[in-house]
Design an enzyme around this catalytic site. Structure first.
Site, mmCIF file in Angstrom:
data_model
loop_
_atom_site.group_PDB
_atom_site.id
_atom_site.type_symbol
_atom_site.label_atom_id
_atom_site.label_comp_id
_atom_site.label_asym_id
_atom_site.label_seq_id
_atom_site.Cartn_x
_atom_site.Cartn_y
_atom_site.Cartn_z
ATOM 1 N N CYS A 91 25.457 16.361 37.531
ATOM 2 C CA CYS A 91 24.929 16.651 38.865
ATOM 3 C C CYS A 91 25.417 18.047 39.266
ATOM 4 O O CYS A 91 26.610 18.255 39.475
ATOM 5 C CB CYS A 91 25.452 15.585 39.817
ATOM 6 N N CYS A 138 56.103 49.502 22.464
ATOM 7 C CA CYS A 138 56.428 48.106 22.793
ATOM 8 C C CYS A 138 55.151 47.296 22.976
ATOM 9 O O CYS A 138 54.314 47.627 23.801
ATOM 10 C CB CYS A 138 57.263 48.071 24.065
#
Ligand SMILES: [Zn+2]
Length: 304
Positions: free
Chosen positions: A120, A153
């Site tokens: 629905c 990093c």
């Protein structure tokens, strides 16, 4: 189905009209017999109004009499997720877009054969793409390609790539060394030859390798030799590790172009270009580090 990052959903949701926003982002329900797609009888595909993922097909639509568009089957079970919903003192099953989390409606077990299910839907959660109209790129089946970059990093390199539209997943790891299965501590010594690297999984229909290369040069400084920002060491070098010949050619062309750029005359580009060796995922505590900790290290947002 890999969910979109929160930031990407927020960006997409900003473009919605108020009703679609209320329904998909606030789990709203539109009044029955009002939705624009209730009486849509054409052939085609119903996609998520937020992210474009195909959710339902016209051939599975049926007249339920409830006043909401109803389907007895989803486009692909992987595209629609189900979540228990205990609101309003009822036990129901909410359905959501599996990619962006948009609220779609509810699913009930009183539908027609062959599934006996009734999805629905709120019209406002869907967009109809008639047959014969090409699907927008974001609605096409997901193609997957992998690219590898090293730019200091990996925490922030991972973070910035993760925000890219069309980027499906990013993993931090170690590459281009000579020790199998290295640990972070081993890599930190700088003696294993590895570079902190990221594996970027992307959909080439939505983002090109070239765009990733451009982003990579914004995220990090390709002119800093032997480290990145405050992180100094061989493991923080700048590198493009190509996964195939096509990527190699594109990366070569990209680097050649950038070397002519006046911006890189005084400080030449030091980025290495090599065939990708084995990728070793980093320990879990390194993954999604910035998302989890809110700590930022280096780099700039390449998607603005
Ligand atoms: Zn969606």
């Amino acid at each position: 189905m890999t969910p979109l990052p929160k930031e990407e959903v927020q960006r997409l949701a900003q473009k919605l009209d108020p009703e679609a926003y209320r329904v998909t982002q606030k789990a709203g329900t539109e009044p029955p017999f009002c939705g624009g797609l209730l009486t849509e009888k054409g052939k085609g595909i119903f996609v998520c109004v937020v992210c474009g993922l195909p959710l339902y097909r016209s051939e599975h639509k049926f007249e339920s009499g409830t006043g909401w568009p109803s389907f007895y089957q989803e486009f692909d079970p992987d595209h629609v997720s189900r979540v228990p919903d205990h609101s309003y003192g009822m036990v129901r099953t909410e359905i959501r877009c599996a990619r962006c989390g948009a609220h779609l409606g509810h699913v009930f077990d009183d539908g027609p054969a062959p599934t006996r299910m009734r999805h629905c839907l709120n019209s406002a959660a869907l967009k109809f793409i008639p047959e014969g109209t090409p699907l927008p790129p974001e609605s096409r089946p997901v193609d997957v390609e992998v690219a590898y970059f090293a730019g200091g990093c990996f925490w922030s390199v991972e973070h910035w790539f993760q925000l890219g539209p069309g980027v499906i997943d990013v993993v931090s790891g170690y590459m281009q060394g000579h020790v199998p299965n290295p640990t972070y501590e081993q890599v930190c010594t700088g003696t294993t030859g590895h570079a902190e690297s990221v594996k970027v999984v992307f959909d080439p229909n939505r983002i090109s390798y070239r765009r990733l290369l451009e982003a990579f040069f914004v995220i990090h400084d390709p002119t800093q030799a032997g480290g990145q920002g405050p992180d100094i060491g061989h493991q923080y070098r700048s590198g493009i590790w190509y996964a195939n010949e096509k990527q190699k050619r594109e990366a070569e062309a990209f680097l050649a172009e950038k070397r002519l750029d006046p911006k890189y005359q005084k400080r030449p580009i030091v980025t290495e270009l090599e065939a990708a060796g084995p990728f070793y995922p980093a320990e879990n505590y390194h993954q999604d580090y910035i998302e989890r900790t809110g700590r930022m290290c280096h780099g700039r947002n390449p998607w603005q």
